[in-house]
Design an enzyme around this catalytic site. Structure first.
Site, PDB file in Angstrom:
ATOM      1  N   HIS A 229      47.957  46.637  28.743  1.00  0.00           N
ATOM      2  CA  HIS A 229      48.751  46.481  29.972  1.00  0.00           C
ATOM      3  C   HIS A 229      49.106  45.014  30.268  1.00  0.00           C
ATOM      4  O   HIS A 229      50.303  44.687  30.312  1.00  0.00           O
ATOM      5  CB  HIS A 229      48.033  47.176  31.140  1.00  0.00           C
ATOM      6  CG  HIS A 229      48.567  46.843  32.485  1.00  0.00           C
ATOM      7  ND1 HIS A 229      49.843  47.170  32.886  1.00  0.00           N
ATOM      8  CD2 HIS A 229      48.000  46.189  33.541  1.00  0.00           C
ATOM      9  CE1 HIS A 229      50.040  46.735  34.127  1.00  0.00           C
ATOM     10  NE2 HIS A 229      48.943  46.141  34.540  1.00  0.00           N
TER      11      HIS A 229
ATOM     12  N   HIS B  81      46.478  38.836  35.155  1.00  0.00           N
ATOM     13  CA  HIS B  81      46.751  39.285  36.520  1.00  0.00           C
ATOM     14  C   HIS B  81      45.781  40.331  37.064  1.00  0.00           C
ATOM     15  O   HIS B  81      45.617  40.449  38.270  1.00  0.00           O
ATOM     16  CB  HIS B  81      48.202  39.773  36.669  1.00  0.00           C
ATOM     17  CG  HIS B  81      48.449  41.171  36.198  1.00  0.00           C
ATOM     18  ND1 HIS B  81      48.736  41.488  34.898  1.00  0.00           N
ATOM     19  CD2 HIS B  81      48.447  42.356  36.865  1.00  0.00           C
ATOM     20  CE1 HIS B  81      48.896  42.793  34.792  1.00  0.00           C
ATOM     21  NE2 HIS B  81      48.720  43.353  35.973  1.00  0.00           N
ATOM     22  N   ASP B  82      45.117  41.092  36.188  1.00  0.00           N
ATOM     23  CA  ASP B  82      44.165  42.100  36.679  1.00  0.00           C
ATOM     24  C   ASP B  82      42.708  41.710  36.457  1.00  0.00           C
ATOM     25  O   ASP B  82      41.813  42.515  36.718  1.00  0.00           O
ATOM     26  CB  ASP B  82      44.445  43.461  36.014  1.00  0.00           C
ATOM     27  CG  ASP B  82      45.602  44.212  36.682  1.00  0.00           C
ATOM     28  OD1 ASP B  82      45.775  44.082  37.920  1.00  0.00           O
ATOM     29  OD2 ASP B  82      46.339  44.925  35.972  1.00  0.00           O
TER      30      ASP B  82
ATOM     31  N   GLU C 240      40.873  41.325  39.965  1.00  0.00           N
ATOM     32  CA  GLU C 240      40.820  42.610  40.680  1.00  0.00           C
ATOM     33  C   GLU C 240      39.877  43.601  39.993  1.00  0.00           C
ATOM     34  O   GLU C 240      39.174  44.353  40.651  1.00  0.00           O
ATOM     35  CB  GLU C 240      42.231  43.189  40.741  1.00  0.00           C
ATOM     36  CG  GLU C 240      42.425  44.158  41.879  1.00  0.00           C
ATOM     37  CD  GLU C 240      43.907  44.391  42.128  1.00  0.00           C
ATOM     38  OE1 GLU C 240      44.580  43.469  42.603  1.00  0.00           O
ATOM     39  OE2 GLU C 240      44.370  45.493  41.827  1.00  0.00           O
ATOM     40  N   ASP C 241      39.853  43.604  38.690  1.00  0.00           N
ATOM     41  CA  ASP C 241      39.182  44.685  37.953  1.00  0.00           C
ATOM     42  C   ASP C 241      37.952  44.288  37.143  1.00  0.00           C
ATOM     43  O   ASP C 241      37.327  45.148  36.531  1.00  0.00           O
ATOM     44  CB  ASP C 241      40.174  45.336  36.961  1.00  0.00           C
ATOM     45  CG  ASP C 241      41.348  45.999  37.670  1.00  0.00           C
ATOM     46  OD1 ASP C 241      41.230  46.267  38.872  1.00  0.00           O
ATOM     47  OD2 ASP C 241      42.365  46.238  37.013  1.00  0.00           O
TER      48      ASP C 241
ATOM     49  N   ASP D  79      54.704  43.903  36.362  1.00  0.00           N
ATOM     50  CA  ASP D  79      53.551  44.803  36.516  1.00  0.00           C
ATOM     51  C   ASP D  79      54.017  46.193  36.953  1.00  0.00           C
ATOM     52  O   ASP D  79      53.613  47.221  36.378  1.00  0.00           O
ATOM     53  CB  ASP D  79      52.603  44.191  37.558  1.00  0.00           C
ATOM     54  CG  ASP D  79      51.300  44.944  37.726  1.00  0.00           C
ATOM     55  OD1 ASP D  79      50.794  45.512  36.738  1.00  0.00           O
ATOM     56  OD2 ASP D  79      50.769  44.951  38.860  1.00  0.00           O
TER      57      ASP D  79
HETATM   58  P1  NDP Z   1      46.529  54.602  41.917  1.00  0.00           P
HETATM   59  O1  NDP Z   1      45.645  55.769  42.059  1.00  0.00           O
HETATM   60  O2  NDP Z   1      47.828  54.552  42.607  1.00  0.00           O
HETATM   61  O3  NDP Z   1      46.717  54.346  40.327  1.00  0.00           O
HETATM   62  C1  NDP Z   1      47.746  53.583  39.824  1.00  0.00           C
HETATM   63  C2  NDP Z   1      47.232  52.240  39.350  1.00  0.00           C
HETATM   64  O4  NDP Z   1      46.362  52.461  38.253  1.00  0.00           O
HETATM   65  C3  NDP Z   1      48.359  51.382  38.866  1.00  0.00           C
HETATM   66  O5  NDP Z   1      48.849  50.564  39.904  1.00  0.00           O
HETATM   67  C4  NDP Z   1      47.724  50.596  37.743  1.00  0.00           C
HETATM   68  O6  NDP Z   1      47.157  49.442  38.312  1.00  0.00           O
HETATM   69  C5  NDP Z   1      46.594  51.491  37.256  1.00  0.00           C
HETATM   70  N1  NDP Z   1      46.835  52.265  36.014  1.00  0.00           N
HETATM   71  C6  NDP Z   1      45.935  52.457  35.029  1.00  0.00           C
HETATM   72  N2  NDP Z   1      46.422  53.246  34.082  1.00  0.00           N
HETATM   73  C7  NDP Z   1      47.678  53.576  34.445  1.00  0.00           C
HETATM   74  C8  NDP Z   1      48.688  54.354  33.845  1.00  0.00           C
HETATM   75  N3  NDP Z   1      48.503  54.980  32.677  1.00  0.00           N
HETATM   76  N4  NDP Z   1      49.868  54.497  34.485  1.00  0.00           N
HETATM   77  C9  NDP Z   1      50.070  53.871  35.659  1.00  0.00           C
HETATM   78  N5  NDP Z   1      49.151  53.105  36.284  1.00  0.00           N
HETATM   79  C10 NDP Z   1      47.941  52.952  35.679  1.00  0.00           C
HETATM   80  O7  NDP Z   1      45.818  53.303  42.302  1.00  0.00           O
HETATM   81  P2  NDP Z   1      44.546  53.098  43.144  1.00  0.00           P
HETATM   82  O8  NDP Z   1      43.381  53.797  42.537  1.00  0.00           O
HETATM   83  O9  NDP Z   1      44.502  51.638  43.348  1.00  0.00           O
HETATM   84  O10 NDP Z   1      44.932  53.733  44.567  1.00  0.00           O
HETATM   85  C11 NDP Z   1      44.486  54.943  45.053  1.00  0.00           C
HETATM   86  C12 NDP Z   1      45.490  55.307  46.123  1.00  0.00           C
HETATM   87  O11 NDP Z   1      46.312  56.315  45.572  1.00  0.00           O
HETATM   88  C13 NDP Z   1      44.947  55.907  47.397  1.00  0.00           C
HETATM   89  O12 NDP Z   1      44.634  55.012  48.365  1.00  0.00           O
HETATM   90  C14 NDP Z   1      46.137  56.730  47.870  1.00  0.00           C
HETATM   91  O13 NDP Z   1      47.022  55.904  48.613  1.00  0.00           O
HETATM   92  C15 NDP Z   1      46.816  57.097  46.603  1.00  0.00           C
HETATM   93  N6  NDP Z   1      46.579  58.500  46.308  1.00  0.00           N
HETATM   94  C16 NDP Z   1      47.638  59.331  46.389  1.00  0.00           C
HETATM   95  C17 NDP Z   1      47.522  60.689  46.136  1.00  0.00           C
HETATM   96  C18 NDP Z   1      48.714  61.524  46.219  1.00  0.00           C
HETATM   97  O14 NDP Z   1      48.683  62.669  45.866  1.00  0.00           O
HETATM   98  N7  NDP Z   1      49.853  60.973  46.641  1.00  0.00           N
HETATM   99  C19 NDP Z   1      46.233  61.274  45.780  1.00  0.00           C
HETATM  100  C20 NDP Z   1      45.173  60.307  45.685  1.00  0.00           C
HETATM  101  C21 NDP Z   1      45.372  58.982  45.952  1.00  0.00           C
HETATM  102  P3  NDP Z   1      46.937  48.064  37.509  1.00  0.00           P
HETATM  103  O15 NDP Z   1      48.272  47.453  37.247  1.00  0.00           O
HETATM  104  O16 NDP Z   1      46.105  47.265  38.481  1.00  0.00           O
HETATM  105  O17 NDP Z   1      46.193  48.452  36.279  1.00  0.00           O
HETATM  106 ZN    ZN Z   2      48.533  45.407  36.486  1.00  0.00          ZN
END
Ligand code: NDP
Ligand code: ZN
Length: 191
Positions: free
Chosen positions: A35, A60-61, A64-65, A121
Site C-alpha cells: 500500500h 504515511h501509515d 497510525e498503524d 492514499d
Molecule cells: P474502514 O473500516 O473504513 O477500512 C478502510 C481502511 O482500511 C482504509 O482507509 C485503509 O486505510 C485500510 N485498508 C486496508 N486494506 C484495505 C483494502 N483492501 N481496501 C481498502 N482499504 C483498506 O476503516 P476503519 O477501520 O478506520 O474505520 C471503521 C469505520 O468504518 C467505523 O467508524 C464506521 O464509520 C465505518 N463502518 C461502516 C460500516 C458500514 O456498513 N457503513 C460498518 C462498520 C464500520 P489505510 O490507508 O490507513 O491502510
Molecule cells: Zn494509507
C-alpha cells in the site's frame, strides 16, 4: 547512485520493517507494504518530484498503524518529512467514526504536500476496494467508503489534476455521481 535514490530505498526499507507483520484487508491478505509503495508510485506517475512528499507517502501509515513515533521519523528523516506524516496521521484515542469525520474537516486546511499524500492514499484505497471487497464487508459499507473518500478528496482538490481525474473515474464508476460537488453534512463542515 544519486543521494535521492539512496534516501528512497532507506525510507522504503524503514516502512517495510515497520509494517512487516501487517496485511491488507483484501481477501488475498496482501502484504501491507504494497500500500505505501503503491501510494508513492501513484505520486511519481502523477508527476510529483518532491522527495519529501514521496518519503511521506512511503511512511504515511507507520505512525497510525505501528509503534513508530513522529519524533522517530523526524530524527531519521528530518522535520519536513515528519511534519507531512503528522498531518496525515489520525489522532489516536478518538473513535474511528470521529477520526473519519475529522479527516473531512481537516483536509481543506492541510498543506499542499499533505494533500498530495491524501489524494494518492484515497486513490489507492478506492482502487483496492473496487478490485475486491474485504472479508466481512457489505456492499453498503463499500459504498459508504466511496462517499467518505469523495468528501475527504473534496478538500484536497486543485493541486494535482491527474490524481483527481483518476479518483473521479473510480468514484463515478462506483456510483458516486459528480464527486467534485459532493455535499458535506453540517457536522462535516466544522469541528
Ligand atoms: P474502514 O473500516 O473504513 O477500512 C478502510 C481502511 O482500511 C482504509 O482507509 C485503509 O486505510 C485500510 N485498508 C486496508 N486494506 C484495505 C483494502 N483492501 N481496501 C481498502 N482499504 C483498506 O476503516 P476503519 O477501520 O478506520 O474505520 C471503521 C469505520 O468504518 C467505523 O467508524 C464506521 O464509520 C465505518 N463502518 C461502516 C460500516 C458500514 O456498513 N457503513 C460498518 C462498520 C464500520 P489505510 O490507508 O490507513 O491502510
Ligand atoms: Zn494509507
Amino acid at each position: 547512485m544519486s543521494a535521492t535514490t539512496a534516501l528512497i530505498i532507506k525510507t522504503t526499507n524503514f516502512a517495510a520493517i515497520k509494517h512487516k507483520n501487517q496485511r491488507r484487508k483484501d481477501p488475498e491478505k496482501t502484504p501491507y507494504i504494497n500500500h505505501p509503495i503503491g501510494v508513492a508510485n501513484y505520486l511519481v506517475e502523477a508527476g510529483v518530484e518532491d522527495t519529501d512528499v514521496i518519503q511521506a507517502a512511503l511512511l504515511h501509515d507507520t505512525v497510525e498503524d505501528t509503534d513508530t513515533t513522529i519524533e522517530e521519523i523526524s530524527s531519521v528523516f528530518g522535520q519536513q518529512v515528519a511534519s507531512i506524516v503528522a498531518e496525515v496521521t489520525d489522532q489516536k484515542g478518538l473513535e474511528k467514526a470521529e477520526r473519519k469525520r475529522l479527516q473531512i474537516i481537516h483536509a481543506k486546511n492541510a498543506s499542499k504536500q499533505a494533500k498530495l499524500v491524501k489524494l494518492a492514499d484515497k486513490l489507492y484505497n478506492i482502487t483496492d476496494l473496487e478490485r475486491s471487497l474485504p472479508e466481512s464487508w457489505t456492499e453498503e459499507r463499500r459504498h459508504q467508503y466511496f462517499i467518505w473518500a469523495a468528501k475527504v478528496v473534496k478538500g484536497c482538490r486543485g493541486i494535482n489534476s491527474r490524481l483527481e481525474e483518476q479518483i473521479d473515474q473510480v468514484l463515478t464508476r462506483n456510483g458516486v455521481e459528480d464527486p467534485a460537488n459532493i455535499t458535506l453534512l453540517e457536522n462535516e463542515l466544522h469541528e
